[in-house]
Design a protein around this motif. Sequence first.
Motif, PDB file in Angstrom:
ATOM      1  N   MET A   1     -48.443  -3.172 -13.220  1.00  0.00           N
ATOM      2  CA  MET A   1     -47.294  -4.053 -13.223  1.00  0.00           C
ATOM      3  C   MET A   1     -47.268  -4.889 -14.483  1.00  0.00           C
ATOM      4  O   MET A   1     -48.273  -5.408 -14.900  1.00  0.00           O
ATOM      5  N   THR A   2     -46.110  -4.959 -15.119  1.00  0.00           N
ATOM      6  CA  THR A   2     -46.003  -5.754 -16.338  1.00  0.00           C
ATOM      7  C   THR A   2     -45.016  -6.884 -16.111  1.00  0.00           C
ATOM      8  O   THR A   2     -44.196  -6.826 -15.204  1.00  0.00           O
ATOM      9  N   THR A   3     -45.093  -7.915 -16.905  1.00  0.00           N
ATOM     10  CA  THR A   3     -44.107  -8.985 -16.817  1.00  0.00           C
ATOM     11  C   THR A   3     -43.346  -9.065 -18.125  1.00  0.00           C
ATOM     12  O   THR A   3     -43.874  -8.763 -19.183  1.00  0.00           O
ATOM     13  N   THR A   4     -42.096  -9.455 -18.031  1.00  0.00           N
ATOM     14  CA  THR A   4     -41.271  -9.533 -19.233  1.00  0.00           C
ATOM     15  C   THR A   4     -41.094 -10.995 -19.650  1.00  0.00           C
ATOM     16  O   THR A   4     -41.357 -11.900 -18.879  1.00  0.00           O
ATOM     17  N   GLY A 324     -39.511 -10.241 -13.953  1.00  0.00           N
ATOM     18  CA  GLY A 324     -39.067 -11.130 -15.027  1.00  0.00           C
ATOM     19  C   GLY A 324     -38.154 -12.226 -14.536  1.00  0.00           C
ATOM     20  O   GLY A 324     -37.754 -12.255 -13.362  1.00  0.00           O
ATOM     21  N   GLN A 325     -37.809 -13.120 -15.439  1.00  0.00           N
ATOM     22  CA  GLN A 325     -36.860 -14.187 -15.139  1.00  0.00           C
ATOM     23  C   GLN A 325     -35.506 -13.555 -14.780  1.00  0.00           C
ATOM     24  O   GLN A 325     -35.164 -12.492 -15.303  1.00  0.00           O
ATOM     25  N   PRO A 326     -34.732 -14.214 -13.907  1.00  0.00           N
ATOM     26  CA  PRO A 326     -33.454 -13.626 -13.478  1.00  0.00           C
ATOM     27  C   PRO A 326     -32.537 -13.195 -14.628  1.00  0.00           C
ATOM     28  O   PRO A 326     -31.860 -12.174 -14.512  1.00  0.00           O
ATOM     29  N   LEU A 327     -32.539 -13.949 -15.719  1.00  0.00           N
ATOM     30  CA  LEU A 327     -31.617 -13.587 -16.814  1.00  0.00           C
ATOM     31  C   LEU A 327     -32.231 -12.623 -17.816  1.00  0.00           C
ATOM     32  O   LEU A 327     -31.607 -12.285 -18.819  1.00  0.00           O
ATOM     33  N   ALA A 368     -48.088 -16.168 -14.745  1.00  0.00           N
ATOM     34  CA  ALA A 368     -48.554 -16.275 -16.133  1.00  0.00           C
ATOM     35  C   ALA A 368     -47.372 -16.294 -17.105  1.00  0.00           C
ATOM     36  O   ALA A 368     -46.289 -15.791 -16.805  1.00  0.00           O
ATOM     37  N   ASP A 369     -47.596 -16.884 -18.254  1.00  0.00           N
ATOM     38  CA  ASP A 369     -46.667 -16.861 -19.390  1.00  0.00           C
ATOM     39  C   ASP A 369     -45.249 -17.267 -18.989  1.00  0.00           C
ATOM     40  O   ASP A 369     -45.039 -18.324 -18.440  1.00  0.00           O
ATOM     41  N   SER A 370     -44.293 -16.350 -19.214  1.00  0.00           N
ATOM     42  CA  SER A 370     -42.887 -16.696 -18.993  1.00  0.00           C
ATOM     43  C   SER A 370     -42.574 -16.942 -17.525  1.00  0.00           C
ATOM     44  O   SER A 370     -41.519 -17.483 -17.198  1.00  0.00           O
ATOM     45  N   LEU A 371     -43.457 -16.543 -16.641  1.00  0.00           N
ATOM     46  CA  LEU A 371     -43.176 -16.701 -15.207  1.00  0.00           C
ATOM     47  C   LEU A 371     -43.771 -17.997 -14.641  1.00  0.00           C
ATOM     48  O   LEU A 371     -43.616 -18.278 -13.453  1.00  0.00           O
TER      49      LEU A 371
END
Length: 500
Positions: A1-4, A324-327, A368-371
């Motif tokens: 799983m990756t996060t954006t 990721g973030q909704p936008l 983490a990070d942007s989340l």
Amino acid sequence: MTTTTAADPTTEVRKYGLFIDGTERPAAKHSERANPGTGQVVARFARGSAEDAAEAIAAARREFDSGTWPRLSGAARSQFLHRLAGLMRRDAEKLAHIEAEESGKPIRLARGDVSGSIGLVEFAASLAMTEHGAIYDNLGEGFTGLVTREPCGVVGMITPWNFPLLLLSQKLPFALAAGCTVVAKPSELTSGTTVETARLCQEAGLPAGVFNVVTGSGSVVGSALSKSFDIDMLSFTGSTQVGNTISAAAAPSAKRLSMELGGKAASIVFPDADLEAATEGVLFAVLFNTGECCVSGARLLVHEDIADAFLEGLVAKARTVRTGQPLDEDADLGALIHEQHLNDILAKVAQAREDGATVLTGGGRLGADSLAGGLFLEPTIVDNVTPDARIFHEEVFGPVLTVTRFSTVDEAVGLANAVEYGLANSIWSKNIDTALNTARRLRSGTVWVNTTIDGAPQLPGGGVKRSGYGREMGVAGYEEFTEVKTIQIRTGVKEPFFRS
Ligand code: TAP
């Protein structure tokens, strides 16, 4: 799983009032809504009172009893709906943006919700033109029967937070096409697009009082709609628990009810399935809208001969899903609706472990990070879930898939039908006998074969068992908002009953 990475957080707080009798106005109280991915406040909603609800109901009642809307031709109502669809298309990006920010869903999905909503409005426009009653001219000489369909009256609409615009669009355009007038109460958390729709209806020329929106809490505004004797029909989408409260509150007024309630759908994978397509489909079924979906394929029922290999592929694919973030344009999964809901999901996964299940992947919060600070959960697959485990039966409403193995078709059907809900199920098999025979034995309003969470405005959806009753979309969805009246006409002289 990756996060954006995080997307644009530069949002102005949008302010919404109550929309009653053609006027948008503030309320004495208001609530604020934060984007569940960032925690940033994005909207301010009016908190309507029972008196506000009464005013909106009175406006809708007046318009139904003596206004023009119910008496217009279907062609005129159709033209209005086409204008509304055009305005929604003009504002599609804005509507999707609002939907993503308030609910936490990925913008890519929100765009799909908006285009699906426009399709529903256009389909309802076609029904306004084409639906009609029937004439019985085969009742013998001098006797003719007219079976007419009239708008059923003032409709209350109570909707949840997971698909605010789409679920409103499964109701509103059909009710308007039939000639009803409406008072809507959206979820307190995601009211933006419902008020935006009222603004667009007005711009499209809908007479004042035909569509009213009273935002606020369910226990105040929703309860006022449920109890009202001036509302003829209540169309509800939400949890089975609240649906039952509404049914009880509505009983004294004997209003018509349509109940779209909870679900616990199964994805059934047979050994003769296209296993690559099934892997994608099973994952899509459970992760679509971050699992916050009434028809979410929350239970995988997989044949024991292929289970281990299938799960290996499924887990590998789940780990590539982008949260990721909704936008964020690249996000597959977004944020969950609120903190309590996220904690409830984690508690259900913990309970599953206690009941003997094994977490194959996920099971934790992401931050983490942007989340950071957002309400994000890892895609989660829980194996060895037996039919007596609580998680097999309870709606989780998050990105959590349970796995149960079967060995025969009878066992698969028994497991699928073993829950109290009956909204939808999916079958993965290339054998037409297996697929169709199984589909016919499943107790749910919808069955998908070699596809999942699919649809078209022409196709009705709804539940059986504790998933509720009534249908939305399709001709059946339109008919829900109509009342059948029979007009019996004798021409000529009828043979008298009395002899003298
Ligand atoms: P609920 O908590 O049931 O809330 C749904 C709506 O009912 C909200 O607008 C809520 O208002 C209102 N409400 C709450 N208490 C009420 C009362 N006493 N009287 C009248 N109205 C009241 O559902 P949710 O958490 O928003 O949504 C998730 C649920 O919806 C899940 O169970 C899901 O399966 C179901 N759902 C079903 C379908 C279909 S098609 N069957 C589709 C989507 C979702 P507030 O929350 O603003 O106070």
